[in-house]
Design an enzyme around this catalytic site. Sequence first.
Site, PDB file in Angstrom:
ATOM      1  N   HIS A  26       0.853  -1.190   0.000  1.00 27.27           N
ATOM      2  CA  HIS A  26       0.000   0.000   0.000  1.00 27.27           C
ATOM      3  C   HIS A  26       0.886   1.236   0.000  1.00 27.27           C
ATOM      4  CE1 HIS A  26      -4.168   1.600   1.130  1.00 27.27           C
ATOM      5  NE2 HIS A  26      -3.404   2.672   0.994  1.00 27.27           N
ATOM      6  N   HIS A  28       1.113   4.920  -2.347  1.00 29.77           N
ATOM      7  CA  HIS A  28       0.549   5.734  -3.429  1.00 29.77           C
ATOM      8  C   HIS A  28       1.656   6.474  -4.171  1.00 29.77           C
ATOM      9  CE1 HIS A  28      -3.814   5.446  -2.409  1.00 29.77           C
ATOM     10  NE2 HIS A  28      -3.326   5.173  -1.209  1.00 29.77           N
ATOM     11  N   ASP A  30       1.448   9.120  -6.070  1.00 30.85           N
ATOM     12  CA  ASP A  30       1.351  10.573  -5.956  1.00 30.85           C
ATOM     13  C   ASP A  30       1.551  11.058  -4.529  1.00 30.85           C
ATOM     14  OD1 ASP A  30      -1.032   9.318  -5.302  1.00 30.85           O
ATOM     15  OD2 ASP A  30      -2.285  10.975  -5.952  1.00 30.85           O
ATOM     16  N   GLY A 187      -9.599   7.684  -2.096  1.00 34.40           N
ATOM     17  CA  GLY A 187     -10.274   8.950  -1.876  1.00 34.40           C
ATOM     18  C   GLY A 187     -11.081   8.928  -0.602  1.00 34.40           C
ATOM     19  N   HIS A 214      -9.816   0.470  -0.070  1.00 35.97           N
ATOM     20  CA  HIS A 214      -9.640   1.275   1.143  1.00 35.97           C
ATOM     21  C   HIS A 214     -10.893   1.139   2.000  1.00 35.97           C
ATOM     22  CE1 HIS A 214      -6.368   3.259  -1.056  1.00 35.97           C
ATOM     23  NE2 HIS A 214      -6.053   3.922   0.055  1.00 35.97           N
ATOM     24  N   GLU A 217     -10.620   2.919   7.526  1.00 37.83           N
ATOM     25  CA  GLU A 217      -9.666   3.975   7.873  1.00 37.83           C
ATOM     26  C   GLU A 217     -10.432   5.179   8.427  1.00 37.83           C
ATOM     27  OE1 GLU A 217      -6.124   6.640   5.772  1.00 37.83           O
ATOM     28  OE2 GLU A 217      -7.708   5.776   4.532  1.00 37.83           O
ATOM     29  N   ASP A 308       1.898   3.923   2.831  1.00 37.80           N
ATOM     30  CA  ASP A 308       0.777   4.720   2.332  1.00 37.80           C
ATOM     31  C   ASP A 308       1.288   5.862   1.460  1.00 37.80           C
ATOM     32  OD1 ASP A 308      -1.840   5.385   1.861  1.00 37.80           O
ATOM     33  OD2 ASP A 308      -2.224   6.241   3.833  1.00 37.80           O
TER      34      ASP A 308
END
Length: 371
Positions: A26, A28, A30, A187, A214, A217, A308
């Site tokens: 996991h 990302h 970006d 998102g 996701h 969380e 993350d």
Amino acid sequence: MTDDVFEPGPDLTPATIRALPKVVLHDHLDGGLRPATLVELAEDAGHTLPETDPDALATWFVTAADSGSLERYLETFAHTTAVMQTPEALRRVARDAVMDLAADGVVYAEQRFAPEQHLEQGLTLQQVVDAVQQGFDDGVAEAESNGCTITVGTLLCAMRQADNAPAIARLALENRDRGVVGFDIAGPELGFPAARHREAFELLRAESFPVTVHAGEADGAESIWGALQVGALRLGHGIRLLEDVELPEHEPLSHARPGRLAQWVLDRQIPLEVAPSSNLQTGGAASIAAHPITTLRDLGFAVTVNTDNRLVSATSMSREFSLLVAEADWTLDDLEAATLVAAWNGFAHRDVLERIVAEQILPGYEAVRAG
């Protein structure tokens, strides 16, 4: 929250932890830009950043994300996605990510990104995927030339607050033999359940394509259940699963009573993609010592350790390991167990995962034990 130097003890020094073979499921794309790269790309793109000194910018990201809110945390990505709108920029960011992960001891990484967020300058979805994949390939080759062997799989994300999931699902299927190994929705979680993208998940299920979601969380048990109902094979974060576990006071954890949802996840060993530092920033835990990952591990859940967003949390896999060792009393055995759970639950083909475990992970831990 700061990127301090942690001293986990004589048996697990920072150098030893950095040398351990690691798996990240996991992470990302970006959320992991190098600050210096972000500054350069922003200048090229004419995008105004809150800071132009790389060190100051790195500090700004962490401070801005330390709000305790997932929504505020996500606002920081406006700056990273703004500079990732050309093939050259996407390729560079992807290459950097692989190089940084490999240098940190990561031997298998799944990198996720949302192609729909990179279309502002006229790229097609496929052109975005092609540019990122070329960057991953460049990074793998350069890491190899530096003596680091890393395998990278791509996860394509659909944004859960948008309506593009079917198109992203088809894009993932079209690229399943070109590096894409799975699908995710990302998102804001609260208010945007997985079920609103049922068409995409049904398409992926019909084609036997791996899915992670996701969940657990910023929303609780209902979100986790919804993710499982649409076919999630792993849960992104999943830490609020503990809301469905009755924990005894002043008694051993063996007296804990999982609810039906938690028992289902436990019985089937559905992996939890936990990111400790990120969870602190978004309000999922008060401290590493009190983070749910250790309780979930002790209860027998299939926990994995993840970054993350490396820029936003000023972190790395070595730092996450060091935090757990220093503040939650994790041992070498604990780190190895979480790494193996992650390795065996990657979305790459089984023969690839077997090779990584046999040739990189197990020998790496044996070498540390041998001193």
